[in-house]
Scaffold this active site. Structure first.
Site, PDB file in Angstrom:
ATOM      1  N   GLY A  96      -6.886 -29.081   8.157  1.00 49.68           N
ATOM      2  CA  GLY A  96      -5.807 -28.248   7.629  1.00 49.68           C
ATOM      3  C   GLY A  96      -4.450 -28.471   8.274  1.00 49.68           C
TER       4      GLY A  96
ATOM      5  N   TYR B 176      -7.664  -9.335   7.976  1.00 51.35           N
ATOM      6  CA  TYR B 176      -6.897 -10.583   8.135  1.00 51.35           C
ATOM      7  C   TYR B 176      -5.410 -10.238   8.312  1.00 51.35           C
ATOM      8  CZ  TYR B 176      -4.906 -15.207   7.134  1.00 51.35           C
ATOM      9  OH  TYR B 176      -4.204 -16.383   7.224  1.00 51.35           O
TER      10      TYR B 176
ATOM     11  N   ILE C   8      -2.742 -28.145  20.447  1.00 54.10           N
ATOM     12  CA  ILE C   8      -2.858 -27.497  19.137  1.00 54.10           C
ATOM     13  C   ILE C   8      -4.272 -26.952  18.985  1.00 54.10           C
ATOM     14  CG2 ILE C   8      -2.606 -27.758  16.633  1.00 54.10           C
ATOM     15  CD1 ILE C   8      -0.894 -30.204  17.095  1.00 54.10           C
ATOM     16  N   THR C   9      -4.397 -25.642  18.770  1.00 57.48           N
ATOM     17  CA  THR C   9      -5.735 -25.084  18.541  1.00 57.48           C
ATOM     18  C   THR C   9      -6.104 -25.281  17.072  1.00 57.48           C
ATOM     19  OG1 THR C   9      -4.965 -22.826  18.016  1.00 57.48           O
ATOM     20  CG2 THR C   9      -5.338 -23.342  20.342  1.00 57.48           C
ATOM     21  N   GLY C  10      -7.388 -25.556  16.818  1.00 63.88           N
ATOM     22  CA  GLY C  10      -7.842 -25.767  15.438  1.00 63.88           C
ATOM     23  C   GLY C  10      -7.204 -26.984  14.809  1.00 63.88           C
ATOM     24  N   ALA C  11      -7.158 -28.103  15.562  1.00 61.48           N
ATOM     25  CA  ALA C  11      -6.464 -29.305  15.079  1.00 61.48           C
ATOM     26  C   ALA C  11      -7.391 -30.234  14.304  1.00 61.48           C
ATOM     27  CB  ALA C  11      -5.840 -30.052  16.255  1.00 61.48           C
ATOM     28  N   ASN C  12      -8.639 -29.803  14.034  1.00 56.22           N
ATOM     29  CA  ASN C  12      -9.564 -30.730  13.369  1.00 56.22           C
ATOM     30  C   ASN C  12      -9.427 -30.758  11.846  1.00 56.22           C
ATOM     31  OD1 ASN C  12     -11.139 -28.094  14.088  1.00 56.22           O
ATOM     32  ND2 ASN C  12     -12.110 -28.876  12.241  1.00 56.22           N
TER      33      ASN C  12
HETATM   34  N1  LIG Z   1      -3.852 -21.906   4.264  1.00 59.24           N
HETATM   35  C1  LIG Z   1      -2.964 -20.971   4.016  1.00 59.24           C
HETATM   36  O1  LIG Z   1      -2.580 -20.735   2.857  1.00 59.24           O
HETATM   37  C2  LIG Z   1      -2.384 -20.177   5.158  1.00 59.24           C
HETATM   38  C3  LIG Z   1      -1.407 -19.224   4.851  1.00 59.24           C
HETATM   39  C4  LIG Z   1      -0.872 -18.471   5.888  1.00 59.24           C
HETATM   40  C5  LIG Z   1      -1.297 -18.683   7.197  1.00 59.24           C
HETATM   41  N2  LIG Z   1      -2.259 -19.605   7.481  1.00 59.24           N
HETATM   42  C6  LIG Z   1      -2.686 -19.772   8.888  1.00 59.24           C
HETATM   43  O2  LIG Z   1      -2.689 -21.145   9.223  1.00 59.24           O
HETATM   44  C7  LIG Z   1      -3.574 -21.359  10.333  1.00 59.24           C
HETATM   45  C8  LIG Z   1      -4.380 -22.628  10.084  1.00 59.24           C
HETATM   46  O3  LIG Z   1      -5.211 -22.399   8.963  1.00 59.24           O
HETATM   47  P1  LIG Z   1      -5.589 -23.492   7.864  1.00 59.24           P
HETATM   48  O4  LIG Z   1      -5.075 -22.973   6.561  1.00 59.24           O
HETATM   49  O5  LIG Z   1      -5.234 -24.844   8.307  1.00 59.24           O
HETATM   50  O6  LIG Z   1      -7.184 -23.249   7.823  1.00 59.24           O
HETATM   51  P2  LIG Z   1      -8.458 -24.190   8.103  1.00 59.24           P
HETATM   52  O7  LIG Z   1      -8.319 -25.451   7.321  1.00 59.24           O
HETATM   53  O8  LIG Z   1      -9.630 -23.311   7.837  1.00 59.24           O
HETATM   54  O9  LIG Z   1      -8.345 -24.507   9.677  1.00 59.24           O
HETATM   55  C9  LIG Z   1      -8.602 -23.509  10.625  1.00 59.24           C
HETATM   56  C10 LIG Z   1      -8.871 -24.131  11.978  1.00 59.24           C
HETATM   57  O10 LIG Z   1      -9.167 -23.079  12.915  1.00 59.24           O
HETATM   58  C11 LIG Z   1     -10.352 -23.425  13.610  1.00 59.24           C
HETATM   59  N3  LIG Z   1     -11.099 -22.282  14.130  1.00 59.24           N
HETATM   60  C12 LIG Z   1     -11.674 -21.264  13.440  1.00 59.24           C
HETATM   61  N4  LIG Z   1     -12.345 -20.454  14.278  1.00 59.24           N
HETATM   62  C13 LIG Z   1     -12.210 -20.979  15.524  1.00 59.24           C
HETATM   63  C14 LIG Z   1     -12.692 -20.627  16.818  1.00 59.24           C
HETATM   64  N5  LIG Z   1     -13.484 -19.570  17.011  1.00 59.24           N
HETATM   65  N6  LIG Z   1     -12.344 -21.403  17.877  1.00 59.24           N
HETATM   66  C15 LIG Z   1     -11.571 -22.494  17.705  1.00 59.24           C
HETATM   67  N7  LIG Z   1     -11.104 -22.879  16.523  1.00 59.24           N
HETATM   68  C16 LIG Z   1     -11.413 -22.144  15.439  1.00 59.24           C
HETATM   69  C17 LIG Z   1     -11.171 -24.200  12.591  1.00 59.24           C
HETATM   70  O11 LIG Z   1     -12.194 -24.931  13.232  1.00 59.24           O
HETATM   71  P3  LIG Z   1     -13.582 -25.268  12.455  1.00 59.24           P
HETATM   72  O12 LIG Z   1     -13.264 -26.334  11.457  1.00 59.24           O
HETATM   73  O13 LIG Z   1     -14.512 -25.706  13.530  1.00 59.24           O
HETATM   74  O14 LIG Z   1     -14.019 -23.992  11.789  1.00 59.24           O
HETATM   75  C18 LIG Z   1     -10.085 -25.066  11.980  1.00 59.24           C
HETATM   76  O15 LIG Z   1      -9.811 -26.157  12.808  1.00 59.24           O
HETATM   77  C19 LIG Z   1      -4.412 -20.087  10.463  1.00 59.24           C
HETATM   78  O16 LIG Z   1      -3.956 -19.359  11.581  1.00 59.24           O
HETATM   79  C20 LIG Z   1      -4.109 -19.335   9.170  1.00 59.24           C
HETATM   80  O17 LIG Z   1      -4.202 -17.939   9.363  1.00 59.24           O
HETATM   81  C21 LIG Z   1      -2.806 -20.369   6.478  1.00 59.24           C
END
Ligand SMILES: NC(=O)c1ccc[n+]([C@@H]2O[C@H](COP(=O)([O-])OP(=O)(O)OC[C@H]3O[C@@H](n4cnc5c(N)ncnc54)[C@H](OP(=O)(O)O)[C@@H]3O)[C@@H](O)[C@H]2O)c1
Ligand SMILES: *[C@@H]1O[C@H](CO)[C@@H](O)[C@H](O)[C@H]1NC(C)=O
Ligand SMILES: *[C@@H]1O[C@H](CO)[C@@H](O)[C@H](O)[C@H]1NC(C)=O
Length: 320
Positions: A45, A197, A39-43
């Site tokens: 959300g 985006y 899972i990428t970005g698993a830290n």
């Molecule tokens: N939240 C919403 O309402 C929503 C709606 C539609 C789609 N999404 C999609 O859901 C997915 C997850 O997002 P989330 O809402 O859980 O956001 P989040 O809490 O900001 O988590 C994003 C994750 O991506 C990582 N990331 C960012 N840049 C990176 C890089 N260069 N290399 C590796 N990892 C990187 C972050 O790491 P760091 O913590 O180190 O930055 C974090 O682990 C995204 O693709 C987003 O577009 C979200």
């Protein structure tokens, strides 16, 4: 428009989604013992919640993160909450082709198998254009191009482990743009945080569509999804971007915190696509609320999907 009216509109949208829009809960009891998931970005959300659920099902979960300290803290939490110790942290910065190549090399050398790859990491809306290490516009670079290269480099391992799955976390934000910005993929001519985006999330779906065609005849599937409006750290650039007066900012956060779903709820469609036994042969589709969902003409345009593939391939050069 008065600030009060903007606030009322945000409130109305939030309530609409809260009341009208169902929130799926994935109920399947599939186990993943002996299987490996990346899972990428698993830290944080959605990615972290998906990691907890898949670890509970017995999978070996590899958290691909760019920050060592944030990654280590998350892995401790994931182990603790799931009760599964087979959770690993590997460093991956999707904004660096070099980091992606090193990560894939390590996985291909050390892992026996790969059953599910979840392309989840992403960022939304820096107010001003920023670039990755390789000079790509940052949202397109991380959300699309980084995952494009990563998937390509892990494809042989996925094929070796088939039936296997690729899950692409996209967004309904792809509906904000009417076609792919193929003539300005790096947004050099014009930049708007919200549209870019949208382009990057449209690219996720077009990638999934073209990849599904290339995977015909194998038992590797790929599907894209919208997780819902989720209260995560994704909005970290929001204040910077909207530049609202402080009281409206507070009001907006408050509204979101009440009406947006939490990360656990936001992970449900990801989990469904990763494990649902009824989806073994479903590929190239777009999901929301654990169901196949209608999408836009732009997101089903096979000509543009192929054009985007060719451009992406030139930019990241997988065979380098
Ligand atoms: N939240 C919403 O309402 C929503 C709606 C539609 C789609 N999404 C999609 O859901 C997915 C997850 O997002 P989330 O809402 O859980 O956001 P989040 O809490 O900001 O988590 C994003 C994750 O991506 C990582 N990331 C960012 N840049 C990176 C890089 N260069 N290399 C590796 N990892 C990187 C972050 O790491 P760091 O913590 O180190 O930055 C974090 O682990 C995204 O693709 C987003 O577009 C979200
Ligand atoms: C989780 O952490 C808490 C305290 O940090 C500890 O008391 C508990 O035993 C841990 N649970 C597991 C399953 O490791
Ligand atoms: C698909 O994209 C091509 C190339 O940009 C365009 O010519 C065509 O009109 C699009 N088709 C649809 C149905 O939108």
């Amino acid at each position: 428009m008065s600030k009060f009216r903007i606030f009322i509109i945000i409130l109305a949208i939030a309530i609409y989604y809260f009341v009208i829009h169902g929130r799926c809960e994935y109920k399947g009891d599939e186990r993943l013992d002996g299987k490996t998931v990346i899972i990428t970005g698993a830290n944080t959300g959605i990615g972290k919640e998906a990691a907890i659920d898949l670890a509970r099902r017995g999978a070996r979960v590899i958290c691909a993160c760019r920050s060592k300290s944030r990654g280590e803290a998350a892995v401790e939490d994931i182990k603790n909450i799931s009760g599964n110790n087979n959770v690993a942290l590997k460093m991956l910065d999707l904004g660096s082709l070099n980091s992606i190549r090193q990560f894939a090399k390590d996985i291909n050398a050390k892992e026996e198998r790969l059953d599910v790859l979840i392309n989840n990491a992403g960022l939304a809306g820096p107010a001003y254009r920023d670039t990755t290490e390789d000079g790509f516009e940052r949202m397109m670079g991380v959300n699309h191009l980084g995952h494009f290269l990563l998937t390509d480099l892990l494809l042989d391992l996925l094929k070796k482990s088939q039936p296997s799955r690729i899950v692409v976390v996209s967004s309904n934000a792809h509906r904000m743009v009417s076609s792919m910005n193929l003539d300005d993929l790096m947004s050099e001519k014009s930049y708007s945080g919200t549209s870019v985006y949208g382009y990057s999330k449209l690219a996720n779906i077009l990638f999934s569509l073209e990849m599904s065609k290339r995977l015909k005849g194998t038992s590797v599937t790929i599907n894209a999804l919208h997780p819902g409006a989720v209260m995560t750290e994704l909005g970290r650039h929001l204040d910077d971007y909207l530049q609202l007066p402080p009281f409206l900012n507070k009001a907006m956060r408050w509204t979101m915190s009440i009406f947006f779903r939490d990360s656990r709820q936001g992970a449900q469609t990801v989990i469904c696509l990763a494990v649902d036994r009824n989806l073994e042969s479903v590929s190239g589709k777009y999901f929301a609320e654990c169901k196949i969902s209608e999408t836009t003409a732009a997101a089903t345009n096979e000509t543009e999907a192929k054009m985007l593939w060719d451009i992406s391939e030139k930019l990241v050069n997988p065979s380098a």
